[in-house]
Design an enzyme around this catalytic site. Structure first.
Site, PDB file in Angstrom:
ATOM      1  N   ASP A   1     -29.004  61.165 -15.108  1.00 21.83           N
ATOM      2  CA  ASP A   1     -27.607  60.984 -14.719  1.00 21.83           C
ATOM      3  C   ASP A   1     -27.368  61.486 -13.304  1.00 21.83           C
ATOM      4  OD1 ASP A   1     -26.762  60.038 -17.346  1.00 21.83           O
ATOM      5  OD2 ASP A   1     -27.146  62.081 -17.996  1.00 21.83           O
TER       6      ASP A   1
ATOM      7  N   TYR B   1     -59.518  59.882 -37.292  1.00 20.87           N
ATOM      8  CA  TYR B   1     -59.078  61.128 -37.922  1.00 20.87           C
ATOM      9  C   TYR B   1     -60.315  61.957 -38.231  1.00 20.87           C
ATOM     10  CZ  TYR B   1     -55.814  64.184 -40.308  1.00 20.87           C
ATOM     11  OH  TYR B   1     -55.064  65.257 -40.679  1.00 20.87           O
TER      12      TYR B   1
ATOM     13  N   LYS C   1     -32.701  53.890 -23.963  1.00 27.44           N
ATOM     14  CA  LYS C   1     -33.388  54.393 -22.777  1.00 27.44           C
ATOM     15  C   LYS C   1     -34.902  54.305 -22.968  1.00 27.44           C
ATOM     16  CE  LYS C   1     -32.432  56.042 -18.733  1.00 27.44           C
ATOM     17  NZ  LYS C   1     -31.429  57.083 -18.475  1.00 27.44           N
TER      18      LYS C   1
END
Length: 391
Positions: free
Chosen positions: A162, A39, A94
Site C-alpha cells: 500500500d 517423503y 493478491k
C-alpha cells in the site's frame, strides 16, 4: 454484510465460491519410489542438508519462490477495518496476481490481531517458510512500525505494498508525464493530498526519484504540513521537516495554487476551483478508488495529463505493475531487503516499457502488458546486486 445480501447467481459471488486458490503438487506421486523420494526416507536427506546449511532452503523448498501476503484486516480497500475473515478474498486475489504476473507463489495470511507487537511476533515466527513478506492493508501509522521492525529483524525482503507499490507506479507515471510535457522532475511543484501510508511513501519515492523536496507540499485532513503545525509526530513530523520549503499554510487549494502536479491519495474530494488554480499544463493523479478526489473529466478541463486508480479511465495507476516484478527480482537475486534503489529501478523499468509511445492517455503500461513484470524483475535484481543486499 448478512448472508441475505449474497446472490449466488451474481458472477462475482460465483467466481469467489470456494476461494481463488488451491495447493498443487509439483512432483509425481504415482509409485512407491515417488513416495520414498518425496517423503520418507528420502526427504530426511534434504532436511539434514538444510540443517547443516540453512541457505539451501532457497533451493530445496518452496521458500525461494514463495511470499506471504500478510494483513490484519484493518484497512482493506475502501472498506476500512473489516477484520481478518473479510480481508481474505483480497489477500487471495493478491496471491493470484503474484502468480499470474510474476510467477511468484504467494500464501494469504490474515492475522486475528491488530496489535503491533503481536503482528511482528507472528510474522517473525512464520518467516522461515517464505522468501519474502508482502504486508497488505494494515492501517497507518501502525503499518510504518510493523514494516520497520520486520525489516530490521528478518533477512528476507519486507514490502508494504500500500505504501511502496503505489509509490513506485506513481514515480513511473510522473517520469513519463514529465517527459511527455518536456519537463524535468526537479523543476516540478508537487501537491500531495493525503499523509497516510501511500502519501508518505509517494513523497519519499518522488524525492528519491529526483523531485525537489522543497517543491513538495503535503496535505492531511487539517491542511498543509509544515514547521508551523504544532503537535505533529512520527512520519508527519518528518514530512513537515522535509517538504514545504516556501512555508505555505492553509488548505489543499493553497497547496495547489501554482502547482504543476496534484497527487491524490486521500479519498477526500478536491474542489474544481482548486484544480483550476494549478499552473498551466499540469498533471493530476487522482488515485482514490472507486471515487477519485476530482473526476477525471473535470480535471482534464484544467490540466494536460490525468491518471486515476480506476480501470475504466486511461492511465490506471495500478500496483500490479510493481509488486509481482519487485518480488520476482528480489527472489531471483536472493535479496535480504528492498532498498530505495531497487524501488527507483522498478519505477524506471515500468516507465521504460512505454517510453517510446507516450501519449496523454498512455503514460503507464496496461496492467495486462506481459512486458512489465520481466522488465521490473530484471531491474530490481540488478539494483539489489548493485546495492549489495544479496545473499
Amino acid at each position: 454484510m448478512s448472508s441475505s445480501t449474497v446472490d449466488p447467481a451474481d458472477p462475482v459471488f460465483r467466481l469467489h465460491r470456494g476461494g481463488k486458490l488451491a495447493v498443487a503438487s509439483t512432483v509425481p506421486l504415482t509409485s512407491r519410489e515417488d513416495l520414498s523420494l518425496a517423503y520418507t526416507p528420502g526427504v530426511a536427506q534434504v532436511c539434514a542438508a538444510i540443517a547443516a546449511d540453512p541457505r539451501l532452503a532457497d533451493d530445496y523448498t518452496w521458500a525461494g519462490h514463495t511470499v506471504a501476503v500478510v494483513t490484519d484486516g484493518s484497512a482493506v480497500l475502501g472498506l476500512g477495518n473489516i477484520g481478518p475473515h473479510a480481508a481474505m478474498p483480497v489477500m487471495e486475489g493478491k496471491a493470484v496476481l503474484f502468480k499470474q504476473f510474476g510467477g511468484v507463489d504467494a500464501v494469504p495470511i490474515c492475522l486475528n490481531t491488530q496489535d503491533v507487537d503481536e503482528i511482528v511476533a507472528a510474522v517473525r515466527a512464520l518467516a522461515p517458510s517464505f522468501g519474502g513478506i508482502n504486508l497488505e492493508d494494515i492501517s497507518a501509522p501502525r503499518c510504518f512500525e510493523v514494516e520497520r521492525r520486520l525489516d530490521e529483524a528478518l533477512d528476507i525482503p519486507v514490502f508494504h505494498d500500500d505504501q511502496h507499490g503505489t509509490a513506485i507506479v506513481v514515480l513511473a507515471a510522473l517520469r513519463n508525464a514529465a517527459a511527455l510535457l518536456n519537463r524535468k522532475l526537479g523543476d516540478l511543484r508537487v501537491a500531495i493530498s493525503g499523509a497516510g501510508a501511500a502519501g508518505v511513501a509517494v513523497t519519499r519515492m518522488l524525492v528519491a526519484g529526483g523531485v525537489n523536496p522543497e517543491q513538495v507540499v503535503v496535505c492531511d485532513s487539517r491542511g498543509i504540513l509544515g514547521q508551523h503545525r504544532e503537535g505533529l509526530t512520527g512520519t508527519k513530523a518528518e514530512l513537515a521537516e522535509l517538504t514545504n520549503g516556501d512555508g505555505r499554510r492553509g488548505d489543499v487549494a493553497e497547496a495547489l495554487r501554482g502547482a504543476d502536479v496534484l497527487i491524490g491519495v486521500s479519498g477526500g474530494q478536491i474542489p474544481e476551483a482548486a484544480v483550476a488554480g494549478m499552473a498551466p499544463g499540469g498533471i493530476v493523479f487522482a488515485l482514490a478508488n472507486p471515487t477519485p478526489e476530482v473526476h477525471p473529466r473535470v480535471a482534464a478541463q484544467h490540466v494536460a495529463v490525468v491518471a486515476t486508480g480506476r480501470s475504466d479511465h486511461p492511465n490506471q495507476i495500478n500496483n500490479v505493475l510493481a509488486f509481482p516484478g519487485v518480488f520476482r527480482g528480489a527472489l531471483d537475486a536472493r535479496a535480504t531487503r528492498i532498498t530505495d534503489g531497487m524501488k527507483v529501478a522498478a519505477a524506471d523499468a515500468i516507465a521504460g516499457v512505454v517510453a517510446d509511445s507516450l501519449a496523454p492517455e498512455a503514460i503507464v503500461p496496461s496492467p495486462l502488458d506481459p512486458r512489465v513484470a520481466p522488465a521490473v524483475a530484471e531491474a530490481v535484481a540488478e539494483a539489489a546486486r548493485r546495492d549489495g543486499v544479496t545473499r
